[in-house]
Design an enzyme around this catalytic site. Structure first.
Site, PDB file in Angstrom:
ATOM      1  CG  ASN A 166      -1.902  -1.168   1.147  1.00  0.00           C
ATOM      2  OD1 ASN A 166      -2.882  -1.092   0.408  1.00  0.00           O
ATOM      3  ND2 ASN A 166      -1.618  -2.249   1.863  1.00  0.00           N
ATOM      4  CD  GLU A 167       4.328   1.401  -3.058  1.00  0.00           C
ATOM      5  OE1 GLU A 167       4.756   1.841  -1.981  1.00  0.00           O
ATOM      6  OE2 GLU A 167       5.010   0.679  -3.802  1.00  0.00           O
TER       7      GLU A 167
END
Ligand code: F6R
Length: 630
Positions: A166-167
């Site tokens: 999850n950037e």
């Protein structure tokens, strides 16, 4: 080395953070502590005849945790038969047996060492087709739900604050899905894939919503390269820019980090702002240098007001006035400056160079000085460094040797045969595939030749160069074997043969799996064995690898270098041609190795000067090994 018997005490909770954060001395301590928490959950569930559901990461951070859990299984009968696991993520487009797939990684590092039933293991399938991906992700979520949700989830953290994949700016309530990887993440993974271009663009990851539903979360971080993001995630505001900061809202999330990853936290940098502290000599030094840098004033110009305006009331009260404290620190720093690091009487020294260029990059100037001072300077190259040589360089040498042999009428059949096997294997090689033995030998030879040329430039003699080719490195891949008795024996034999007064060791100790740390570990073990048998050992000084320098308050010896020394050092670094222009593993820094080395050395000198010490052109810095094994 993790051992069952060594007792582990939990450090106090770190003040000043919004998440419960515990700082451990070493990465091994983090691993043992995390493993004990996970084992506690498994045992508690086992005792009630229930299943324990674990959420698991890959990466360099959890390696020690898996090793410790495997040890507990082996030696303490920790039973994983009722355990269900869900991995956080997998690269999209990789089959489960691909060298870099997380399926393969988990099997190698964990599953083949414990008894989790095969059908209780869940890892997103990176080989699923684009059309099937949505339903695959939905099923993954349903499996988690069917298992009753995740009891305990381990997380690493990316340099950009990602958890799972999850950037930054991923949806807070997001579920398992296909995602696009950030350039930062792909760069960090580039050494696993032998180049950034080979790193997949996409991955399947649990969403932030999935992660935050886990009942308990342990976020782990090791090494100074995580220090910055750990500060943001634990002390900063909750923000979509730093996905790990959402853990602050979880309630049951805990952060376990080593001292290196903690180095930017307020409790470490300016602990005096958080409450009462004991001002030891080392904290006085640190605080005073900090104040000098903060105010832009030389140490000897600091006033009582400067201390009071920067929350240093306690220091002033107990050790003041300002000029007294500043003068003490000034003297300490002056005493670190040393033109003759091995003294003026003739001595023998060994510089241990993990890779074939660390010697000249990190302490080339000091080697020049040691030779000038008349010492017998040996260099021990600990690994071949073959993995960092480009294929085209190996092909060029294979061809050149064939031509050379033809020119001088030497054994042409054999050299042609070697050349054709080498060229064929290089042509067949897929990205990320390890080299065959002949190619590795040629690549090693290239680096050895360069190492010799570099060492000659700083004045070392051929008979004082030692190529150890330690066994732990001889895997042909990025993943190395653990240190063995053979590695230690080879080093010990060299030390016993040369009988040095002083040794220099690459002291990059925070990356738990880095080659530099493993080399230091082997040298320290050899030195301790020698001390046990002889009652004494040579003095060991530590130097930092190419990219960073010790902080001013940590430096114990600083060797001043002239512009001439630096020019000669540059020539020595230039001898490492396979690492010039475009090295295979340059990291994220666009500068060439010689530029990084020079900027680092001139910056150290500038830092001394900024706090009011003499103005040198450049400096190489060292600390002393305290005799404690790592
Ligand atoms: C891996 C994962 C990632 C890593 C993170 C840190 O399964 O989900 O979030 O935990 O990129 O990686 P390392 O530990 O290699 O620094």
């Amino acid at each position: 080395m993790l051992t069952a018997s060594s007792a582990l005490t939990t450090p106090p909770k770190t003040p000043g953070t919004h998440l419960p954060t515990y700082i451990f001395d070493t990465s091994d301590d983090v691993a043992r502590h995390a493993a004990q928490i996970v084992a506690g959950v498994i045992r508690e569930r086992n005792s009630r005849g229930q299943q324990a559901v674990l959420g698991l990461p890959t990466g360099s951070t959890p390696v020690g945790v898996y090793r410790e859990l495997a040890r507990m299984h082996r030696e303490e009968k920790l039973d994983f038969s009722q355990v269900i696991t869900f991995n956080l993520d997998e690269y999209f487009g990789l089959s489960s047996d691909a060298l870099q797939s997380y399926h393969r990684w988990m099997k190698e590092h964990f599953f083949k060492h414990v008894n989790v039933p095969q059908d209780s293991i869940h890892i997103p399938n990176g080989a699923v087709s684009l059309e099937a991906i949505e339903s695959h992700c939905r099923e993954y979520e349903q499996e988690i739900e069917r298992a009753g949700g995740i009891d305990i989830l381990l997380l690493g953290i990316g340099g950009n604050g990602h958890i799972g994949f999850n950037e930054p700016f991923s949806p807070k309530g997001g579920r398992t899905r296909l995602c696009v990887l950030d350039p930062v993440t792909r760069r960090a993974a580039s050494s696993d894939f032998f180049s950034e271009a080979n790193v997949p663009q996409q991955a399947i990851t649990m969403g932030l919503g999935t992660i935050l539903e886990a009942r308990k979360i342990l976020l782990l971080a090791l090494g100074e390269h995580k220090a910055d993001i750990i500060r943001e995630a634990t002390e900063g505001a909750v923000s979509p820019r730093v996905p790990a900061s959402y853990l602050q809202e979880h309630g049951e999330a805990t952060v376990l980090i080593d001292a290196a990853a903690a180095q930017d936290l307020t409790a470490i940098v300016t602990p005096w702002v958080l409450g009462q502290v004991e001002f030891t000599d080392s904290l006085i030094k640190r605080a005073c240098i900090w104040l000098s840098e903060k105010t832009g004033k030389a140490l000897l110009k600091l006033t009582d007001e400067d201390f009071l305006n920067h929350n240093l009331h306690q220091l002033l009260r107990h050790h003041g006035p300002a000029q007294k404290i500043a003068h003490r620190v000034f003297r300490w720093l002056m005493d670190t400056i040393e033109y003759h690091p091995a003294g003026k009487e003739k001595k023998r020294i060994i510089c241990f160079s993990p890779h074939p260029d660390d010697d000249v990059i990190s302490m080339g100037g000091t080697l020049i000085r040691l030779v000038e001072d008349g010492h017998e300077a040996h260099i021990a190259y600990m690994t071949s460094g073959s993995i960092a040589v480009c294929d085209h360089d190996a092909a060029r040498i294979a061809d050149q040797v064939t031509e050379y042999n033809r020119m001088f009428g030497i054994d042409q059949e054999r050299s042609k045969l070697v050349e054709s096997t080498v060229l064929e294997s290089l042509a067949r090689k897929t990205p990320g595939q390890p080299d065959i033995d002949n190619v590795l030998k040629i690549k090693g030879l290239i680096r050895w030749g360069e190492a010799k040329a570099g060492a000659f430039k700083v004045g070392c003699k051929e008979e004082h160069l030692h190529f150890l080719d330690l066994p732990f490195y001889r895997t042909g891949t990025i993943a190395k074997k653990p240190i063995s008795g053979d590695d230690v024996r080879i080093i010990r034999e060299l030390i016993e043969r040369v009988n040095p007064h002083q040794v220099y060791v690459a002291g990059d100790l925070s990356d738990p799996h880095g080659t530099h740390r493993v080399c230091a570990q082997a040298i320290f073990r050899a030195l301790l064995e020698i001390e046990a048998s002889r009652g004494s050992r040579p003095e060991a000084l530590l130097y930092r690898g190419a990219w960073q320098e010790y902080a001013l308050h940590e430096i114990e010896i600083a060797v001043p270098l002239s512009p001439g020394d630096i020019a000669l050092k540059r020539k020595a670094i230039f001898m490492h041609q396979s690492q010039k222009d475009a090295a295979l593993f340059p990291g994220s820094d666009p500068r060439e190795f010689w530029q990084r080395a020079e900027e680092r050395n001139t910056a150290t000198a500038a830092r001394y000067n900024q706090v009011g010490l003499p103005e040198y052109f450049a400096m190489e810095a060292f600390t002393r090994w305290n005799g404690v094994p790592i």
